[in-house]
Design a protein around this motif. Structure first.
Motif, mmCIF file in Angstrom:
data_model
loop_
_atom_site.group_PDB
_atom_site.id
_atom_site.type_symbol
_atom_site.label_atom_id
_atom_site.label_comp_id
_atom_site.label_asym_id
_atom_site.label_seq_id
_atom_site.Cartn_x
_atom_site.Cartn_y
_atom_site.Cartn_z
ATOM 1 N N LYS A 55 0.970 -1.018 -0.263
ATOM 2 C CA LYS A 55 -0.151 0.328 0.254
ATOM 3 C C LYS A 55 1.098 1.079 -0.095
ATOM 4 O O LYS A 55 0.063 2.255 -0.563
ATOM 5 N N ILE A 104 2.369 1.378 -3.194
ATOM 6 C CA ILE A 104 1.324 2.545 -4.438
ATOM 7 C C ILE A 104 1.016 3.133 -3.902
ATOM 8 O O ILE A 104 1.133 4.272 -5.169
ATOM 9 N N LYS A 105 1.058 3.950 -2.863
ATOM 10 C CA LYS A 105 0.418 5.413 -2.505
ATOM 11 C C LYS A 105 1.377 6.041 -3.131
ATOM 12 O O LYS A 105 1.349 7.799 -3.616
ATOM 13 N N ILE A 143 1.139 6.592 -6.949
ATOM 14 C CA ILE A 143 0.874 7.310 -7.114
ATOM 15 C C ILE A 143 0.470 8.984 -6.889
ATOM 16 O O ILE A 143 0.072 9.703 -7.682
ATOM 17 N N GLU A 203 -6.402 5.403 1.599
ATOM 18 C CA GLU A 203 -5.973 4.064 0.513
ATOM 19 C C GLU A 203 -8.086 3.433 0.435
ATOM 20 O O GLU A 203 -7.316 2.801 -0.543
ATOM 21 N N THR A 262 -9.193 1.200 -6.218
ATOM 22 C CA THR A 262 -8.347 1.927 -4.343
ATOM 23 C C THR A 262 -7.252 1.456 -4.218
ATOM 24 O O THR A 262 -6.954 0.289 -5.375
ATOM 25 N N ILE A 263 -6.407 2.143 -3.191
ATOM 26 C CA ILE A 263 -4.838 1.717 -2.767
ATOM 27 C C ILE A 263 -5.111 0.007 -2.265
ATOM 28 O O ILE A 263 -5.163 -0.672 -2.452
ATOM 29 N N ASN A 264 -6.605 0.199 -1.622
ATOM 30 C CA ASN A 264 -6.845 -1.093 -1.304
ATOM 31 C C ASN A 264 -6.879 -2.127 -1.934
ATOM 32 O O ASN A 264 -6.975 -3.455 -2.350
#
Length: 84
Positions: free
Chosen positions: A5, A8-9, A12, A23, A65-67
């Motif tokens: 996560k 990824i965050k 982005i 997230e 979404t990140i999740n």
């Protein structure tokens, strides 16, 4: 999964600098994703996590979404490790 996560965050956030993405926020509904960014995101996930994203994986729900991306990665990686 928390490390995924974070990666990824961070990726982005290099492109979306005007918003602190959470997230569970839908990057498509927020209007942050165009087709070029979607391709960059897929390529990033493949390279960063050493996975192959197949055509059948290209479902918006895997990338909203990140999740969702972290869960998708978890499923892909568990499949990969189960084959070895």
């Amino acid at each position: 999964m928390n490390q995924a996560k974070t990666k990824i965050k961070n990726f982005i956030s290099r492109f979306i600098t005007i918003h602190d993405l959470q997230e569970d926020e839908d990057i498509f509904n927020l209007g942050f994703v165009n087709s070029m960014f979607a391709m960059q995101l897929v390529l990033f996930l493949e390279q960063e996590f050493q996975i192959n994203i197949e055509n059948e994986d290209l479902d918006f729900d895997n990338f909203r979404t990140i999740n969702a991306m972290a869960s998708f990665l978890d499923r892909k990686l568990s499949k990969t490790f189960n084959y070895h």
